[in-house]
Scaffold this motif. Structure first.
Motif, PDB file in Angstrom:
ATOM      1  N   CYS A   1      -4.291   5.849 -11.958  1.00 23.81           N
ATOM      2  CA  CYS A   1      -3.515   4.607 -12.010  1.00 23.81           C
ATOM      3  C   CYS A   1      -2.776   4.386 -10.688  1.00 23.81           C
ATOM      4  O   CYS A   1      -2.829   3.296 -10.105  1.00 23.81           O
ATOM      5  CB  CYS A   1      -2.548   4.670 -13.185  1.00 23.81           C
ATOM      6  N   HIS A   2      -2.110   5.413 -10.213  1.00 21.93           N
ATOM      7  CA  HIS A   2      -1.380   5.354  -8.946  1.00 21.93           C
ATOM      8  C   HIS A   2      -2.320   4.945  -7.810  1.00 21.93           C
ATOM      9  O   HIS A   2      -2.033   4.033  -7.025  1.00 21.93           O
ATOM     10  CB  HIS A   2      -0.754   6.722  -8.669  1.00 21.93           C
ATOM     11  N   SER A   3      -3.462   5.593  -7.759  1.00 26.59           N
ATOM     12  CA  SER A   3      -4.413   5.324  -6.690  1.00 26.59           C
ATOM     13  C   SER A   3      -5.019   3.928  -6.808  1.00 26.59           C
ATOM     14  O   SER A   3      -5.267   3.267  -5.790  1.00 26.59           O
ATOM     15  CB  SER A   3      -5.508   6.391  -6.698  1.00 26.59           C
ATOM     16  N   MET A   4      -5.250   3.462  -8.022  1.00 25.41           N
ATOM     17  CA  MET A   4      -5.773   2.097  -8.198  1.00 25.41           C
ATOM     18  C   MET A   4      -4.833   1.068  -7.593  1.00 25.41           C
ATOM     19  O   MET A   4      -5.280   0.114  -6.951  1.00 25.41           O
ATOM     20  CB  MET A   4      -5.998   1.796  -9.686  1.00 25.41           C
ATOM     21  N   PHE A   5      -3.535   1.257  -7.779  1.00 21.98           N
ATOM     22  CA  PHE A   5      -2.607   0.291  -7.187  1.00 21.98           C
ATOM     23  C   PHE A   5      -2.610   0.382  -5.660  1.00 21.98           C
ATOM     24  O   PHE A   5      -2.439  -0.628  -4.977  1.00 21.98           O
ATOM     25  CB  PHE A   5      -1.207   0.422  -7.791  1.00 21.98           C
ATOM     26  N   HIS A   6      -2.862   1.565  -5.113  1.00 23.53           N
ATOM     27  CA  HIS A   6      -3.074   1.663  -3.662  1.00 23.53           C
ATOM     28  C   HIS A   6      -4.313   0.858  -3.255  1.00 23.53           C
ATOM     29  O   HIS A   6      -4.281   0.121  -2.273  1.00 23.53           O
ATOM     30  CB  HIS A   6      -3.243   3.114  -3.222  1.00 23.53           C
ATOM     31  N   LEU A   7      -5.402   1.011  -4.019  1.00 23.05           N
ATOM     32  CA  LEU A   7      -6.619   0.271  -3.696  1.00 23.05           C
ATOM     33  C   LEU A   7      -6.403  -1.234  -3.789  1.00 23.05           C
ATOM     34  O   LEU A   7      -7.074  -2.005  -3.096  1.00 23.05           O
ATOM     35  CB  LEU A   7      -7.772   0.675  -4.622  1.00 23.05           C
ATOM     36  N   LEU A   8      -5.473  -1.642  -4.631  1.00 24.04           N
ATOM     37  CA  LEU A   8      -5.185  -3.067  -4.818  1.00 24.04           C
ATOM     38  C   LEU A   8      -4.091  -3.578  -3.882  1.00 24.04           C
ATOM     39  O   LEU A   8      -3.625  -4.705  -4.030  1.00 24.04           O
ATOM     40  CB  LEU A   8      -4.815  -3.327  -6.282  1.00 24.04           C
ATOM     41  N   GLY A   9      -3.694  -2.740  -2.917  1.00 26.09           N
ATOM     42  CA  GLY A   9      -2.808  -3.209  -1.857  1.00 26.09           C
ATOM     43  C   GLY A   9      -1.354  -2.806  -1.946  1.00 26.09           C
ATOM     44  O   GLY A   9      -0.546  -3.216  -1.121  1.00 26.09           O
ATOM     45  N   TYR A  10      -0.987  -2.011  -2.931  1.00 25.33           N
ATOM     46  CA  TYR A  10       0.402  -1.601  -3.080  1.00 25.33           C
ATOM     47  C   TYR A  10       0.654  -0.277  -2.366  1.00 25.33           C
ATOM     48  O   TYR A  10      -0.253   0.513  -2.157  1.00 25.33           O
ATOM     49  CB  TYR A  10       0.773  -1.463  -4.563  1.00 25.33           C
ATOM     50  N   ASP A  11       1.922  -0.071  -2.012  1.00 22.51           N
ATOM     51  CA  ASP A  11       2.300   1.178  -1.363  1.00 22.51           C
ATOM     52  C   ASP A  11       3.707   1.549  -1.815  1.00 22.51           C
ATOM     53  O   ASP A  11       4.410   0.743  -2.426  1.00 22.51           O
ATOM     54  CB  ASP A  11       2.252   1.025   0.159  1.00 22.51           C
ATOM     55  N   HIS A  12       4.119   2.755  -1.487  1.00 21.02           N
ATOM     56  CA  HIS A  12       5.467   3.222  -1.824  1.00 21.02           C
ATOM     57  C   HIS A  12       6.191   3.640  -0.550  1.00 21.02           C
ATOM     58  O   HIS A  12       6.787   4.696  -0.469  1.00 21.02           O
ATOM     59  CB  HIS A  12       5.418   4.355  -2.861  1.00 21.02           C
ATOM     60  N   ASP A  13       6.132   2.740   0.434  1.00 20.50           N
ATOM     61  CA  ASP A  13       6.724   3.000   1.744  1.00 20.50           C
ATOM     62  C   ASP A  13       8.202   2.621   1.824  1.00 20.50           C
ATOM     63  O   ASP A  13       8.880   3.003   2.767  1.00 20.50           O
ATOM     64  CB  ASP A  13       5.926   2.289   2.839  1.00 20.50           C
ATOM     65  N   THR A  14       8.700   1.893   0.838  1.00 19.34           N
ATOM     66  CA  THR A  14      10.122   1.568   0.762  1.00 19.34           C
ATOM     67  C   THR A  14      10.582   1.799  -0.675  1.00 19.34           C
ATOM     68  O   THR A  14       9.756   1.884  -1.593  1.00 19.34           O
ATOM     69  CB  THR A  14      10.402   0.087   1.128  1.00 19.34           C
ATOM     70  N   ASP A  15      11.891   1.870  -0.878  1.00 18.01           N
ATOM     71  CA  ASP A  15      12.415   2.042  -2.239  1.00 18.01           C
ATOM     72  C   ASP A  15      11.988   0.900  -3.147  1.00 18.01           C
ATOM     73  O   ASP A  15      11.620   1.118  -4.305  1.00 18.01           O
ATOM     74  CB  ASP A  15      13.944   2.141  -2.221  1.00 18.01           C
ATOM     75  N   GLU A  16      12.033  -0.320  -2.619  1.00 20.88           N
ATOM     76  CA  GLU A  16      11.651  -1.489  -3.408  1.00 20.88           C
ATOM     77  C   GLU A  16      10.171  -1.442  -3.797  1.00 20.88           C
ATOM     78  O   GLU A  16       9.806  -1.701  -4.952  1.00 20.88           O
ATOM     79  CB  GLU A  16      11.942  -2.766  -2.616  1.00 20.88           C
ATOM     80  N   ASN A  17       9.315  -1.092  -2.839  1.00 18.27           N
ATOM     81  CA  ASN A  17       7.882  -0.990  -3.129  1.00 18.27           C
ATOM     82  C   ASN A  17       7.582   0.149  -4.099  1.00 18.27           C
ATOM     83  O   ASN A  17       6.712   0.024  -4.958  1.00 18.27           O
ATOM     84  CB  ASN A  17       7.080  -0.802  -1.838  1.00 18.27           C
ATOM     85  N   THR A  18       8.299   1.252  -3.954  1.00 19.83           N
ATOM     86  CA  THR A  18       8.129   2.393  -4.867  1.00 19.83           C
ATOM     87  C   THR A  18       8.487   1.966  -6.286  1.00 19.83           C
ATOM     88  O   THR A  18       7.754   2.266  -7.238  1.00 19.83           O
ATOM     89  CB  THR A  18       8.997   3.583  -4.420  1.00 19.83           C
ATOM     90  N   LYS A  19       9.598   1.267  -6.434  1.00 24.11           N
ATOM     91  CA  LYS A  19      10.034   0.798  -7.753  1.00 24.11           C
ATOM     92  C   LYS A  19       8.988  -0.128  -8.369  1.00 24.11           C
ATOM     93  O   LYS A  19       8.636   0.018  -9.551  1.00 24.11           O
ATOM     94  CB  LYS A  19      11.376   0.077  -7.623  1.00 24.11           C
ATOM     95  N   GLU A  20       8.474  -1.059  -7.578  1.00 25.99           N
ATOM     96  CA  GLU A  20       7.462  -1.986  -8.080  1.00 25.99           C
ATOM     97  C   GLU A  20       6.197  -1.242  -8.522  1.00 25.99           C
ATOM     98  O   GLU A  20       5.649  -1.504  -9.598  1.00 25.99           O
ATOM     99  CB  GLU A  20       7.100  -3.007  -6.994  1.00 25.99           C
ATOM    100  N   MET A  21       5.768  -0.296  -7.706  1.00 23.94           N
ATOM    101  CA  MET A  21       4.556   0.455  -8.030  1.00 23.94           C
ATOM    102  C   MET A  21       4.758   1.300  -9.286  1.00 23.94           C
ATOM    103  O   MET A  21       3.885   1.347 -10.163  1.00 23.94           O
ATOM    104  CB  MET A  21       4.171   1.329  -6.835  1.00 23.94           C
ATOM    105  N   ARG A  22       5.901   1.966  -9.402  1.00 20.89           N
ATOM    106  CA  ARG A  22       6.192   2.797 -10.582  1.00 20.89           C
ATOM    107  C   ARG A  22       6.225   1.957 -11.854  1.00 20.89           C
ATOM    108  O   ARG A  22       5.738   2.389 -12.900  1.00 20.89           O
ATOM    109  CB  ARG A  22       7.516   3.542 -10.422  1.00 20.89           C
ATOM    110  N   GLU A  23       6.808   0.768 -11.772  1.00 17.99           N
ATOM    111  CA  GLU A  23       6.854  -0.108 -12.949  1.00 17.99           C
ATOM    112  C   GLU A  23       5.452  -0.503 -13.396  1.00 17.99           C
ATOM    113  O   GLU A  23       5.157  -0.522 -14.587  1.00 17.99           O
ATOM    114  CB  GLU A  23       7.690  -1.351 -12.649  1.00 17.99           C
TER     115      GLU A  23
END
Length: 152
Positions: free
Chosen positions: A116-138
């Motif tokens: 699941c985590h990797s799929m969101f990477h493939l779809l363009g998401y990253d966890h390079d900031t706190d805000e992006n990490t929060k969005e990806m985790r949700e």
């Protein structure tokens, strides 16, 4: 939707039930993000040695990791994604087992989370900031909860 599966390790067996859950996760991630099912994803299972080599080669980090994502859906590649590959997911099943014990949940849940985590990477998401990490985790938690893949 095509999943190209390559099990390149011989330490941990992968059940058909787990493969079915992985397929469900991939489809649910695509659906959640508004993609149709005409894409393919390459999924490789490796051991710690191989993922360390890949991590060193592609990220310059000489240690084993749990998962590596190689997205093709980036601004770097100006490609048409009609019936194309979203990219590659490489999971160390050894590391997934170690983490499942460390986090006190099932091996299957850990592998499902990593997919699941990797799929969101493939779809363009990253966890390079706190805000992006929060969005990806949700997003990850939403998908896993929807499919009833819990930390039990």
């Amino acid at each position: 939707m095509e999943i190209i599966l390559d099990d390149r390790q011989d330490k941990i067996s992968v059940s058909e039930e787990l493969i079915d859950k992985i397929k469900d996760i991939i489809l649910e991630c695509l659906d959640y993000e508004g993609y149709d099912y005409s894409y393919e994803v390459s999924l490789s299972f490796v051991d710690n040695k191989e993922i360390q080599e890949l991590n060193r080669e592609f990220r310059g980090i000489d240690r084993a990791t749990d998962v590596l994502s190689f997205p093709l859906l980036t601004d770097e590649f100006d490609i048409e994604l009609e019936e194309e590959s979203l990219g590659d997911i490489v999971i160390s099943l050894e590391r997934a087992l170690e983490q499942s014990l460390e986090y006190d949940h099932s091996f299957e849940r850990e592998v499902c989370f990593l997919v699941c985590h990797s799929m969101f990477h493939l779809l363009g998401y990253d966890h390079d900031t706190d805000e992006n990490t929060k969005e990806m985790r949700e997003k990850e938690e939403y998908i896993l909860n929807k499919l009833n893949i819990t930390r039990e």
